[in-house]
Write an enzyme that holds these catalytic residues in place. Structure first.
Site, PDB file in Angstrom:
ATOM      1  CG  ASP A 200      -2.132   1.116   1.008  1.00 58.97           C
ATOM      2  OD1 ASP A 200      -2.877   0.683   0.541  1.00 58.97           O
ATOM      3  OD2 ASP A 200      -1.831   2.316   1.663  1.00 58.97           O
ATOM      4  CG  ASN A 208      -4.983  11.514  -5.265  1.00 58.65           C
ATOM      5  OD1 ASN A 208      -4.097  11.610  -6.378  1.00 58.65           O
ATOM      6  ND2 ASN A 208      -5.619  10.240  -5.047  1.00 58.65           N
ATOM      7  CG  ASP A 217      -3.913   8.948 -12.365  1.00 58.31           C
ATOM      8  OD1 ASP A 217      -4.360   8.542 -11.087  1.00 58.31           O
ATOM      9  OD2 ASP A 217      -4.747   9.352 -12.984  1.00 58.31           O
ATOM     10  CD  GLU A 243      -4.879   4.025  -1.168  1.00 58.13           C
ATOM     11  OE1 GLU A 243      -4.978   4.417  -0.189  1.00 58.13           O
ATOM     12  OE2 GLU A 243      -5.459   4.087  -2.343  1.00 58.13           O
TER      13      GLU A 243
END
Length: 326
Positions: A200, A208, A217, A243
């Site tokens: 993770d 973000n 991204d 993620e």
């Protein structure tokens, strides 16, 4: 025997078709949704206010749908439909057909192309079309060959859509879980070693929120590249969701998985992601949960659950590290 339209009016369509995995909706001839089964509900989750089937299509695809509806066409066609899986939205390729059931209603049936039955049905139809062109004339043979190449390209693209995550080019969630199930069966049958790692990205929401989703991204793409470049053959990596990534390590114990995790943490920690037109870089770390398959105890989902819990333990211990379950 009662006709289908009487059955539809007598019973609730959602209950009648609840156990069918295809997405099914009863629509009026102006496209208005009347009822649908739970599989179609994955579309409605993304667009709860939509009351017409055409709201789920692109403008060009909606035009095709309306035309087929008015012509009572029972021919199959392929279209993209938006669905919600968990917390995320995806576009899936579906094989669709409209079946008139009365003067007022028609059944819309959509089955995902990458499911076994629908995909093989599409392949069979494509192969039948190819055979129509296999005639004796040299000119027509050339046309048939070109058509066959075109059809094969379509099938390859459909297969890629079914198996590969578009953003990271790793195996998508469906395929990495299928590979996990296959490896668990193999480990049970031959009493062989199997370990998995759940990876993770740390503080991904902050990335973000601070830099925007395009940077997020790019972070996922670069992390995926590092996973792909620094796992051994025959290990497999896939995007499990958001993620989160999943690595399968056949014939490996937890210690081997831990050595790999240590290398991956170092590689990601030393990776720099450029933002703001390369005027700034940000550092990324990952947390990894590791577990080893216990024959006679684990199933694929209990194995995955233990690795997931170990990953959260790594986060609670400060992130940028790995933890072996149990």
């Amino acid at each position: 025997m009662k006709p289908l339209v009487e059955l539809i009016s007598t019973y609730d369509v959602g209950n009648l078709l609840e156990n069918i995995h295809a997405m099914i909706a009863l629509v009026e001839y102006d496209g208005t949704l009347v009822s649908w089964n739970s599989a179609f509900g994955s579309c409605k989750k993304l667009f709860p206010a939509a009351n017409k089937l055409g709201d789920f299509f692109s403008p060009s695809e909606n035009g095709q749908f309306i035309s087929r509806l008015h012509l009572n066409s029972k021919e199959h066609w392929v279209v993209k439909l938006p669905v919600q899986i968990g917390e995320e939205g995806f576009s899936i390729i579906c094989d669709c057909v409209l079946i008139p059931v009365s003067k007022e209603h028609a059944l819309f049936i959509a089955e995902e192309v990458d499911s076994a039955s629908a995909f093989h049905e599409v392949v069979e139809r494509l192969n039948r079309q190819v055979k129509l062109f296999q005639i004796e004339s040299e000119v027509t043979k050339k046309i048939a060959r070109n058509k066959q190449i075109e059809m094969e390209a379509v099938m390859v693209q459909a297969q890629e859509v079914a198996e590969i995550d578009a953003l990271t080019s790793l195996l998508n969630r469906r395929m990495i879980v299928k590979k996990l199930q296959d490896e668990v069966l193999r480990a049970e049958r031959y009493n062989s070693l199997l370990s998995i790692s759940v990876v993770d990205v740390d503080h991904f929401k902050i990335v973000n929120d601070t830099y925007g989703h395009p940077v997020g991204d790019e972070v996922l793409r670069q992390v995926a590249n590092q996973l792909q470049d620094h796992i051994r053959h025959p290990d497999l990596a896939g995007r499990y969701g958001g993620e989160e990534f999943l690595i399968l390590l056949p014939s490996s114990n937890a210690n081997a998985a831990a050595e790999q995790a240590a290398r991956l943490c170092k590689q990601i920690r030393e990776m720099a992601v450029h933002v703001n037109q390369h005027q700034q870089t940000i550092g990324i770390t990952i947390s990894i949960g590791i577990t080893q398959f216990k024959n006679g105890v684990d199933t694929w989902d209990t194995l995955l659950n233990r690795a997931d819990n170990a990953m959260y333990e790594a986060k609670n211990n400060g992130r940028n590290r790995w933890v072996i379950a149990d």
